[in-house]
Design a protein around this motif. Structure first.
Motif, PDB file in Angstrom:
ATOM      1  N   HIS A  92       0.896  -1.185   0.045  1.00 63.11           N
ATOM      2  CA  HIS A  92       0.016   0.093  -0.044  1.00 63.11           C
ATOM      3  C   HIS A  92       0.652   1.227  -0.095  1.00 63.11           C
ATOM      4  O   HIS A  92       1.882   1.224   0.761  1.00 63.11           O
ATOM      5  CB  HIS A  92      -0.982   0.145   1.304  1.00 63.11           C
ATOM      6  CG  HIS A  92      -1.957  -1.171   0.989  1.00 63.11           C
ATOM      7  ND1 HIS A  92      -2.382  -2.087   2.261  1.00 63.11           N
ATOM      8  CD2 HIS A  92      -2.679  -1.405  -0.038  1.00 63.11           C
ATOM      9  CE1 HIS A  92      -3.369  -2.642   1.587  1.00 63.11           C
ATOM     10  NE2 HIS A  92      -3.660  -2.487   0.430  1.00 63.11           N
ATOM     11  N   GLU A  95       1.681   3.815   2.977  1.00 65.73           N
ATOM     12  CA  GLU A  95       2.189   3.161   4.477  1.00 65.73           C
ATOM     13  C   GLU A  95       3.682   3.146   4.603  1.00 65.73           C
ATOM     14  O   GLU A  95       4.553   2.294   4.443  1.00 65.73           O
ATOM     15  CB  GLU A  95       1.909   1.688   4.684  1.00 65.73           C
ATOM     16  CG  GLU A  95       0.278   1.621   4.575  1.00 65.73           C
ATOM     17  CD  GLU A  95      -0.318   0.386   4.507  1.00 65.73           C
ATOM     18  OE1 GLU A  95       0.136  -0.661   4.338  1.00 65.73           O
ATOM     19  OE2 GLU A  95      -1.530   0.355   4.169  1.00 65.73           O
ATOM     20  N   ASN A 167      -3.632  -5.627  -2.447  1.00 64.66           N
ATOM     21  CA  ASN A 167      -3.952  -6.576  -1.458  1.00 64.66           C
ATOM     22  C   ASN A 167      -5.424  -6.742  -1.531  1.00 64.66           C
ATOM     23  O   ASN A 167      -5.961  -7.883  -0.369  1.00 64.66           O
ATOM     24  CB  ASN A 167      -3.657  -6.132  -0.039  1.00 64.66           C
ATOM     25  CG  ASN A 167      -3.174  -7.108   0.711  1.00 64.66           C
ATOM     26  OD1 ASN A 167      -2.291  -8.235   0.318  1.00 64.66           O
ATOM     27  ND2 ASN A 167      -3.126  -7.121   2.202  1.00 64.66           N
ATOM     28  N   ARG A 168      -5.973  -6.918  -2.478  1.00 60.35           N
ATOM     29  CA  ARG A 168      -7.389  -7.426  -2.838  1.00 60.35           C
ATOM     30  C   ARG A 168      -7.340  -8.129  -4.152  1.00 60.35           C
ATOM     31  O   ARG A 168      -8.293  -8.489  -4.485  1.00 60.35           O
ATOM     32  CB  ARG A 168      -8.429  -6.299  -2.878  1.00 60.35           C
ATOM     33  CG  ARG A 168      -8.690  -5.334  -1.682  1.00 60.35           C
ATOM     34  CD  ARG A 168      -9.185  -6.361  -0.381  1.00 60.35           C
ATOM     35  NE  ARG A 168      -9.393  -5.724   0.735  1.00 60.35           N
ATOM     36  CZ  ARG A 168      -8.469  -5.206   1.477  1.00 60.35           C
ATOM     37  NH1 ARG A 168      -7.288  -5.783   1.265  1.00 60.35           N
ATOM     38  NH2 ARG A 168      -8.576  -4.685   2.674  1.00 60.35           N
ATOM     39  N   SER A 221       1.270  -0.705   7.401  1.00 59.28           N
ATOM     40  CA  SER A 221       0.887  -0.072   8.706  1.00 59.28           C
ATOM     41  C   SER A 221      -0.590   0.519   8.624  1.00 59.28           C
ATOM     42  O   SER A 221      -1.004   0.506   7.423  1.00 59.28           O
ATOM     43  CB  SER A 221       1.939   0.869   8.805  1.00 59.28           C
ATOM     44  OG  SER A 221       1.790   2.045   8.054  1.00 59.28           O
ATOM     45  N   ILE A 271      -8.901  -8.178  12.331  1.00 59.48           N
ATOM     46  CA  ILE A 271      -8.949  -6.846  11.817  1.00 59.48           C
ATOM     47  C   ILE A 271     -10.220  -6.657  10.913  1.00 59.48           C
ATOM     48  O   ILE A 271     -11.237  -5.972  11.494  1.00 59.48           O
ATOM     49  CB  ILE A 271      -7.399  -6.299  10.937  1.00 59.48           C
ATOM     50  CG1 ILE A 271      -7.954  -5.011  10.298  1.00 59.48           C
ATOM     51  CG2 ILE A 271      -7.164  -7.400   9.802  1.00 59.48           C
ATOM     52  CD1 ILE A 271      -6.625  -4.333   9.704  1.00 59.48           C
ATOM     53  N   TYR A 272     -10.279  -7.315   9.910  1.00 59.21           N
ATOM     54  CA  TYR A 272     -11.691  -7.489   9.343  1.00 59.21           C
ATOM     55  C   TYR A 272     -11.541  -8.536   8.249  1.00 59.21           C
ATOM     56  O   TYR A 272     -10.417  -8.870   7.636  1.00 59.21           O
ATOM     57  CB  TYR A 272     -12.254  -6.152   8.692  1.00 59.21           C
ATOM     58  CG  TYR A 272     -10.996  -5.366   8.044  1.00 59.21           C
ATOM     59  CD1 TYR A 272     -10.186  -5.971   7.049  1.00 59.21           C
ATOM     60  CD2 TYR A 272     -10.671  -3.930   8.709  1.00 59.21           C
ATOM     61  CE1 TYR A 272      -9.398  -5.001   6.493  1.00 59.21           C
ATOM     62  CE2 TYR A 272      -9.768  -3.392   7.664  1.00 59.21           C
ATOM     63  CZ  TYR A 272      -8.849  -4.017   6.990  1.00 59.21           C
ATOM     64  OH  TYR A 272      -7.798  -2.888   6.337  1.00 59.21           O
ATOM     65  N   ALA A 274     -11.391  -9.873   4.429  1.00 58.78           N
ATOM     66  CA  ALA A 274     -10.932  -9.117   3.342  1.00 58.78           C
ATOM     67  C   ALA A 274     -10.250 -10.238   2.482  1.00 58.78           C
ATOM     68  O   ALA A 274      -9.205 -10.783   2.773  1.00 58.78           O
ATOM     69  CB  ALA A 274     -10.090  -7.849   3.869  1.00 58.78           C
TER      70      ALA A 274
END
Ligand code: 0X9
Ligand code: ZN
Length: 333
Positions: A92, A95, A167-168, A221, A271-272, A274
């Motif tokens: 990302h 970050e 990252n998706r 991060s 975290i969630y 994904a």
């Protein structure tokens, strides 16, 4: 009187010209600052050419905007292929502490090889393959245009919005949860798995070398988390208890330096949920020790972590990475 002759017409020009080597030889590389892609790119070349016995570099692909993606392979030369750890930073763009960590890791590995027993045995027996900046186009864009950019910089005729979330974009439950199919979203999963050239390059490299790659570490991060699979499902990974135990050991080692607290657990619950993340993808490929670091802080500065925190963040994170590496080395499979 003695005859006089002008030797130097413009002394100031000479004063200035003596510094014509700029940072290359006069100033050491500054690991305590955030470095631009241009600086990191030059640093990658210098690291490889200055340490030929311990470092080799390899271009693994090209970004959408045409920049070369180069990995540094660090480890003692060997006639047979060694087990390896793949470490990437900067998936990302915004970050910034993440690429700073990969640079720190390389520096520290080279400086402490031969004196630090743990680092020496690690690099004697394994290779660490470091991709200092995964999403180079995005990183460059955060320096030139928008500090908060996250995605790649790819364009397609079908949309005026730019980029996908790398990252998706991995082929792991792709776009089923916690990702968006809207090209304008910050978590856009892309037009298909590995649609992003950078993701394809890394996935191809890991697929090609996957029999040697024993651990996959990816650095993000912020939030101070140490995550492991899965994030695309709430199901526990087959090696859940070992992954958790190693994560907790790593977090404890990290905390021992400055007291920084990390939470560890599977991504979905910690975290969630994904899908399409690199950690889940590497794990399903067979890389058992697959971890995502979310470095400092917990939100005070967020992505804008002050440069004064680069050194302490990197030093404590080194302890966690070395803990995981030591476990991998003792548990080769
Ligand atoms: O959402 C992400 O990609 C990561 N957090 S971040 O704030 N750096 O964007 C977490 C990734 C956890 N792993 C997976 N979702 N596979
Ligand atoms: Zn991230």
């Amino acid at each position: 009187s003695l005859p006089k002759r002008v030797l130097v017409e413009d002394l100031q020009a000479y004063v200035e010209d003596q510094l014509d080597n700029q940072e290359i030889s006069t100033k050491a590389y500054n690991y305590m600052k955030y470095n631009s892609w241009e600086k990191i790119e030059a640093w990658i070349s210098t690291m490889a050419s200055a340490n030929p016995s311990l470092v080799s570099k390899q271009v693994i692909g090209t970004t959408f905007e045409g920049r070369s993606m180069t990995v540094l392979k660090i480890g003692k030369q060997s006639s047979s292929t060694k087990p390896a750890i793949f470490l990437d930073c900067g998936i990302h763009a915004r970050e910034w502490i993440s690429p700073a960590f990969c640079q720190w890791f390389v520096k520290e590995a080279l400086e402490t090889y031969g004196s630090d027993a743990q680092m020496t045995s690690l690099l004697d027996q394994m290779d660490v393959i470091v991709l200092p900046v995964f999403n180079i186009d995005g990183y460059a864009y955060t320096w030139s245009n928008n500090r908060m950019w996250r995605k790649t910089r790819s364009r397609r005729p079908s949309s005026s919005c730019v980029g996908a979330d790398p990252n998706r974009n991995f082929d792991a439950g792709w776009c089923t949860t916690g990702a968006s199919s809207n090209p304008c979203s910050d978590t856009y999963c892309g037009s298909k798995p590995e649609s992003e050239m950078e993701v394809k390059a890394v996935a191809d490299y890991i697929r090609l070398n996957h029999s040697n790659i024993k651990a996959y570490l990816t650095v993000h991060s912020y939030s101070q988390l140490l995550l492991f699979p899965y994030s695309y499902t709430f199901q526990l990974a087959a090696h859940h208890s070992e992954l958790l135990q190693v994560a907790e050991g790593a977090a404890k080692a990290l905390r021992s330096l400055y007291g920084t607290r990390y939470t560890s657990g599977p991504g979905a619950a910690t975290i969630y949920p994904a899908a399409g993340g690199s950690d889940d993808w590497a794990y399903d490929l067979g890389v058992k020790y697959s971890y995502t670091f979310e470095l400092r802080d917990t939100g005070r500065y967020g992505f804008l972590l002050p440069e004064s925190q680069i050194k302490p963040t990197c030093m404590e994170t080194m302890l966690a990475v070395k803990y995981i590496a030591a476990h991998v080395l003792e548990n080769l499979y």
